[in-house]
Enzyme design. Structure first.
Site, short mmCIF file in Angstrom:
data_model
loop_
_atom_site.label_atom_id
_atom_site.label_comp_id
_atom_site.label_asym_id
_atom_site.label_seq_id
_atom_site.Cartn_x
_atom_site.Cartn_y
_atom_site.Cartn_z
N GLU A 75 1.20 3.76 1.89
CA GLU A 75 1.36 4.64 3.18
C GLU A 75 2.64 3.58 3.71
OE1 GLU A 75 -1.67 3.36 2.10
OE2 GLU A 75 -3.13 4.19 3.79
N HIS A 121 0.77 -1.22 -0.14
CA HIS A 121 -0.11 0.05 0.02
C HIS A 121 0.92 1.33 0.17
CE1 HIS A 121 -3.94 -1.93 1.87
NE2 HIS A 121 -3.32 -2.73 0.83
N CYS A 132 -6.22 2.17 5.51
CA CYS A 132 -7.06 0.77 6.11
C CYS A 132 -6.67 0.30 7.60
CB CYS A 132 -6.66 -0.40 5.06
SG CYS A 132 -5.07 -1.04 4.98
N CYS A 144 -2.63 -0.60 7.20
CA CYS A 144 -1.83 0.62 7.47
C CYS A 144 -1.91 1.69 8.66
CB CYS A 144 -2.15 1.53 6.28
SG CYS A 144 -1.84 0.81 4.60
#
Length: 140
Positions: A48, A46, A76, A79
């Site tokens: 992040e 992801h 999410c 993260c």
């Protein structure tokens, strides 16, 4: 947030879910990334997570205590956990994620209690790019 949005556009250009992240300290960008899940065949890639890794390597530490994370979509839960462990004190995100965002947890325990969270920055643009991406996928 504009830089994070530019990262989202870059993700879109390689057919990744268009989410971008930028980490800043003292007005200097020390980490920037976009989703690379398909490219790397890694569900943890992801924006992040990748930006946190870059910033930690830049600073030479696992804690990002004086940083701000700009992200185009509400993090999410995975993260949010990484943000918690990296001790990032300020998170600014664009669009909310009512299906998978960390704020679905009540209370949102994955963000440190001292963390400043600001949502809705460039919300329309950040949300629209994702909506358009998935609309093209469904039509496609």
């Amino acid at each position: 947030m504009r830089m994070a949005y530019a990262q989202a556009k870059e993700a879109e250009s390689i057919d990744e879910v268009p989410i971008g992240a930028v980490i800043v300290i003292d007005n200097k960008v020390i980490g920037k990334a976009h989703n690379q899940i398909e490219l790397l065949k890694d569900v943890t890639a992801h924006a992040e997570i990748l930006a946190i890794t870059q910033a930690a390597q830049y600073l030479g530490t696992k804690y990002l205590k004086d940083c701000t994370l700009y992200i185009t979509l509400e993090p999410c839960q995975m993260c949010a956990g990484a943000i918690h462990w990296a001790q990032i004190p300020r998170i600014v995100y664009g669009a909310s994620d009512p299906k998978k965002g960390f704020t679905r947890l009540n209370p949102p325990i994955l963000i440190r209690s001292k963390t400043e969270v600001i949502g809705g920055v460039l919300e329309d643009e950040c949300g629209q790019i994702i909506k358009d991406f998935f609309k093209r996928k469904r039509e496609g």
